[in-house]
Design a protein around this motif. Structure first.
Motif, mmCIF file in Angstrom:
data_model
loop_
_atom_site.group_PDB
_atom_site.id
_atom_site.type_symbol
_atom_site.label_atom_id
_atom_site.label_comp_id
_atom_site.label_asym_id
_atom_site.label_seq_id
_atom_site.Cartn_x
_atom_site.Cartn_y
_atom_site.Cartn_z
ATOM 1 N N MET A 60 56.048 88.617 -49.956
ATOM 2 C CA MET A 60 55.751 87.955 -51.228
ATOM 3 C C MET A 60 56.208 86.505 -51.199
ATOM 4 O O MET A 60 55.493 85.610 -51.667
ATOM 5 C CB MET A 60 56.408 88.719 -52.384
ATOM 6 N N ILE A 61 57.389 86.246 -50.648
ATOM 7 C CA ILE A 61 57.854 84.861 -50.547
ATOM 8 C C ILE A 61 56.929 84.073 -49.631
ATOM 9 O O ILE A 61 56.578 82.922 -49.930
ATOM 10 C CB ILE A 61 59.315 84.792 -50.065
ATOM 11 N N ALA A 62 56.502 84.669 -48.530
ATOM 12 C CA ALA A 62 55.575 83.989 -47.617
ATOM 13 C C ALA A 62 54.280 83.627 -48.345
ATOM 14 O O ALA A 62 53.729 82.540 -48.153
ATOM 15 C CB ALA A 62 55.289 84.863 -46.404
ATOM 16 N N GLU A 63 53.803 84.519 -49.209
ATOM 17 C CA GLU A 63 52.591 84.243 -49.991
ATOM 18 C C GLU A 63 52.826 83.098 -50.966
ATOM 19 O O GLU A 63 52.015 82.183 -51.076
ATOM 20 C CB GLU A 63 52.163 85.495 -50.754
ATOM 21 N N ILE A 64 53.947 83.137 -51.683
ATOM 22 C CA ILE A 64 54.259 82.093 -52.661
ATOM 23 C C ILE A 64 54.430 80.745 -51.966
ATOM 24 O O ILE A 64 53.938 79.713 -52.436
ATOM 25 C CB ILE A 64 55.523 82.458 -53.470
ATOM 26 N N ALA A 65 55.137 80.735 -50.838
ATOM 27 C CA ALA A 65 55.408 79.499 -50.093
ATOM 28 C C ALA A 65 54.213 79.059 -49.250
ATOM 29 O O ALA A 65 54.209 77.952 -48.716
ATOM 30 C CB ALA A 65 56.622 79.695 -49.192
ATOM 31 N N ASN A 66 53.233 79.941 -49.136
ATOM 32 C CA ASN A 66 52.061 79.677 -48.304
ATOM 33 C C ASN A 66 52.449 79.421 -46.852
ATOM 34 O O ASN A 66 51.877 78.568 -46.182
ATOM 35 C CB ASN A 66 51.225 78.526 -48.869
ATOM 36 N N SER A 67 53.496 80.135 -46.406
ATOM 37 C CA SER A 67 53.958 79.991 -45.033
ATOM 38 C C SER A 67 54.788 81.202 -44.633
ATOM 39 O O SER A 67 55.597 81.695 -45.420
ATOM 40 C CB SER A 67 54.812 78.738 -44.873
ATOM 41 N N GLU A 68 54.620 81.631 -43.397
ATOM 42 C CA GLU A 68 55.451 82.705 -42.871
ATOM 43 C C GLU A 68 56.686 82.156 -42.160
ATOM 44 O O GLU A 68 57.516 82.923 -41.682
ATOM 45 C CB GLU A 68 54.623 83.596 -41.949
ATOM 46 N N GLU A 69 56.810 80.848 -42.095
ATOM 47 C CA GLU A 69 57.973 80.186 -41.483
ATOM 48 C C GLU A 69 59.066 80.033 -42.529
ATOM 49 O O GLU A 69 58.896 79.295 -43.505
ATOM 50 C CB GLU A 69 57.584 78.818 -40.912
ATOM 51 N N THR A 70 60.186 80.706 -42.337
ATOM 52 C CA THR A 70 61.249 80.676 -43.346
ATOM 53 C C THR A 70 61.828 79.279 -43.560
ATOM 54 O O THR A 70 62.314 78.984 -44.647
ATOM 55 C CB THR A 70 62.376 81.660 -42.993
ATOM 56 N N ASP A 71 61.767 78.418 -42.543
ATOM 57 C CA ASP A 71 62.252 77.045 -42.724
ATOM 58 C C ASP A 71 61.431 76.293 -43.772
ATOM 59 O O ASP A 71 61.921 75.353 -44.394
ATOM 60 C CB ASP A 71 62.209 76.266 -41.406
ATOM 61 N N GLU A 72 60.200 76.722 -43.986
ATOM 62 C CA GLU A 72 59.323 76.080 -44.973
ATOM 63 C C GLU A 72 59.491 76.661 -46.378
ATOM 64 O O GLU A 72 58.828 76.230 -47.314
ATOM 65 C CB GLU A 72 57.874 76.169 -44.509
ATOM 66 N N TRP A 73 60.361 77.651 -46.529
ATOM 67 C CA TRP A 73 60.604 78.242 -47.839
ATOM 68 C C TRP A 73 61.630 77.444 -48.646
ATOM 69 O O TRP A 73 61.754 77.638 -49.856
ATOM 70 C CB TRP A 73 61.102 79.671 -47.701
ATOM 71 N N VAL A 74 62.365 76.558 -48.001
ATOM 72 C CA VAL A 74 63.394 75.769 -48.682
ATOM 73 C C VAL A 74 62.751 74.956 -49.804
ATOM 74 O O VAL A 74 61.739 74.275 -49.595
ATOM 75 C CB VAL A 74 64.124 74.843 -47.689
ATOM 76 N N GLY A 75 63.326 75.066 -51.007
ATOM 77 C CA GLY A 75 62.817 74.327 -52.168
ATOM 78 C C GLY A 75 61.755 75.066 -52.960
ATOM 79 O O GLY A 75 61.328 74.599 -54.007
ATOM 80 N N VAL A 76 61.330 76.234 -52.482
ATOM 81 C CA VAL A 76 60.299 77.010 -53.166
ATOM 82 C C VAL A 76 60.929 77.797 -54.314
ATOM 83 O O VAL A 76 61.962 78.441 -54.135
ATOM 84 C CB VAL A 76 59.588 77.959 -52.171
ATOM 85 N N LYS A 77 60.288 77.740 -55.494
ATOM 86 C CA LYS A 77 60.736 78.520 -56.652
ATOM 87 C C LYS A 77 60.115 79.904 -56.596
ATOM 88 O O LYS A 77 58.924 80.043 -56.340
ATOM 89 C CB LYS A 77 60.284 77.853 -57.957
ATOM 90 N N VAL A 78 60.946 80.900 -56.860
ATOM 91 C CA VAL A 78 60.475 82.280 -56.961
ATOM 92 C C VAL A 78 61.150 82.938 -58.158
ATOM 93 O O VAL A 78 62.179 82.459 -58.642
ATOM 94 C CB VAL A 78 60.772 83.105 -55.681
ATOM 95 N N MET A 79 60.558 84.007 -58.622
ATOM 96 C CA MET A 79 61.165 84.769 -59.704
ATOM 97 C C MET A 79 61.670 86.090 -59.141
ATOM 98 O O MET A 79 60.947 86.776 -58.411
ATOM 99 C CB MET A 79 60.162 85.038 -60.816
ATOM 100 N N LEU A 80 62.904 86.445 -59.461
ATOM 101 C CA LEU A 80 63.490 87.723 -59.090
ATOM 102 C C LEU A 80 63.475 88.614 -60.319
ATOM 103 O O LEU A 80 63.731 88.145 -61.432
ATOM 104 C CB LEU A 80 64.935 87.546 -58.619
ATOM 105 N N TYR A 81 63.169 89.895 -60.120
ATOM 106 C CA TYR A 81 63.215 90.815 -61.253
ATOM 107 C C TYR A 81 63.640 92.204 -60.784
ATOM 108 O O TYR A 81 63.346 92.598 -59.657
ATOM 109 C CB TYR A 81 61.879 90.868 -61.995
ATOM 110 N N PRO A 82 64.331 92.926 -61.644
ATOM 111 C CA PRO A 82 64.749 94.284 -61.292
ATOM 112 C C PRO A 82 63.635 95.280 -61.590
ATOM 113 O O PRO A 82 62.898 95.134 -62.558
ATOM 114 C CB PRO A 82 65.951 94.519 -62.206
ATOM 115 N N THR A 83 63.515 96.272 -60.733
ATOM 116 C CA THR A 83 62.546 97.343 -60.943
ATOM 117 C C THR A 83 63.023 98.574 -60.181
ATOM 118 O O THR A 83 64.186 98.645 -59.796
ATOM 119 C CB THR A 83 61.124 96.901 -60.516
ATOM 120 N N LYS A 84 62.155 99.524 -59.992
ATOM 121 C CA LYS A 84 62.481 100.754 -59.258
ATOM 122 C C LYS A 84 61.544 100.877 -58.062
ATOM 123 O O LYS A 84 60.423 100.379 -58.078
ATOM 124 C CB LYS A 84 62.285 101.984 -60.143
#
Length: 121
Positions: A60-84
Motif C-alpha cells: 500500500m505504501i508503494a502504491e501511495i508513493a508510486n515507488s517500490e524503492e523504500t528510499d523514495e518513500w521519505v516525505g510521503v504522507k500516509v494514513m494509519l488506521y486500526p482494524t482487524k
C-alpha cells in the motif's frame, strides 16, 4: 492501570491509535531484527515508534508513493488506521495503511458492458 502500559513496545500497535485514523509522514525505512527475523520498519517524522511492515502495508505504501524503492518513500504522507485481520485462525487487531484524507487515489478501472456471456479469463 491499563496492562498494555506495563509492557511498552518499540513499535506502534493498533491499540495505540485509540480507534483513530492518523496521518503521518514517512521519515525512513530501516531493517531490524524482530523475533529472529530481519523485517522492514517504517519510521515517521516526529514520532518515537514505527510500524513493522508486512506485505499488505508495504504494498500500500508503494502504491501511495508510486515507488517500490523504500528510499523514495521519505516525505510521503500516509494514513494509519486500526482494524482487524485474520491471523492463525483468529481475528486480531492490526494497523493498516491508506491514502491520506486529501491524497490522490488511483481511479478505478472503467466498467465496460460486455454482451458476450463468456468470461474473459
Amino acid at each position: 492501570m491499563n496492562i498494555n502500559g506495563a509492557f511498552p513496545s518499540s513499535y506502534l500497535k493498533a491499540a495505540d491509535l485509540q480507534g483513530k485514523r492518523v496521518t503521518v509522514v514517512i521519515d525512513k525505512v530501516v531493517m531490524e531484527d524482530i523475533g529472529g527475523e530481519h523485517k522492514p520498519v517504517v519510521k515517521f517524522q516526529g514520532k518515537d515508534r514505527g510500524v513493522v511492515l508486512n506485505k499488505t502495508n508495504a504494498a500500500m505504501i508503494a502504491e501511495i508513493a508510486n515507488s517500490e524503492e523504500t528510499d523514495e518513500w521519505v516525505g510521503v504522507k500516509v494514513m494509519l488506521y486500526p482494524t482487524k485481520t485474520d491471523f492463525q485462525g483468529k481475528r486480531v487487531d492490526c494497523i493498516r495503511v491508506d491514502y491520506p484524507a486529501n491524497g490522490a487515489k488511483p481511479k478505478p478501472a472503467p466498467v465496460v458492458a460486455d454482451d458476450d456471456d463468456e468470461v474473459p479469463f
